[in-house]
Design an enzyme around this catalytic site. Sequence first.
Site, PDB file in Angstrom:
ATOM      1  CB  CYS A  78      25.949  45.876  45.101  1.00  0.00           C
ATOM      2  SG  CYS A  78      27.056  45.061  46.265  1.00  0.00           S
ATOM      3  CG  HIS A 176      22.105  43.128  45.775  1.00  0.00           C
ATOM      4  ND1 HIS A 176      22.572  43.088  44.485  1.00  0.00           N
ATOM      5  CD2 HIS A 176      23.199  43.020  46.568  1.00  0.00           C
ATOM      6  CE1 HIS A 176      23.878  42.947  44.483  1.00  0.00           C
ATOM      7  NE2 HIS A 176      24.283  42.912  45.743  1.00  0.00           N
ATOM      8  CD  GLU A 178      19.423  43.720  42.656  1.00  0.00           C
ATOM      9  OE1 GLU A 178      19.108  44.762  43.262  1.00  0.00           O
ATOM     10  OE2 GLU A 178      20.568  43.229  42.700  1.00  0.00           O
TER      11      GLU A 178
END
Length: 202
Positions: A78, A176, A178
């Site tokens: 991002c 994202h 994560e």
Amino acid sequence: MKIGVLSLQGDVREHINSLHDCGVDALAVNTAEQLESIDALVIPGGESTTIAKLARSFGLFDRIQKRIHSGMPTYGSCAGMILLANNIQGAAKDQETFGGMDLVVMRNAFGRQVDSFEVDLTFKGITDPPLRAIFIRAPWVESVGDGVEVLATVEFDGQLHPVAVRQGNLLATSFHPELTGDNRVHKFFVENVCRNNAAHVE
Ligand code: GLN
């Protein structure tokens, strides 16, 4: 192998957790000494202008740029994608990037914070099941240079836009990974980009 997560602003801890889950030695990096100690870097999501400004004030900007341009495997998610792009559309005044990827990236391309969304993606090299991707005020890739491989796209207003790209030792996603608990993108970075990087240097 030791992987650093640039720890100036953004979701640092989530990336460290994902890397730990892949069995990698991972640490938060915000000093020149830590930067010298790592083999690869992750630039997290957050705010690309803020991360660039903080990198300047921590005296890290030029050092990070130099390491990226001399081949250190780096993954940007991002805001991290924006920071790896050679060119940005919708940049803030005087906004700097580390660069390294021959991309034009459009900031906030999908709209504002309220237009954030999730979608299942087909990601080249990560197959079954599809990858759940979370987009938060995300950029997309507007155009790519010759050495860039597009790994995933998203359809928006009837057009396909790249949202995961690789150029040699550099990997970037608009989304994202994560945040989903699915560590396959981090694993892809560790196994395909970092461990094989000699074979991919361009
Ligand atoms: N819109 C942010 C920027 O331009 C990126 C958002 C994110 O990292 N989730 O830096």
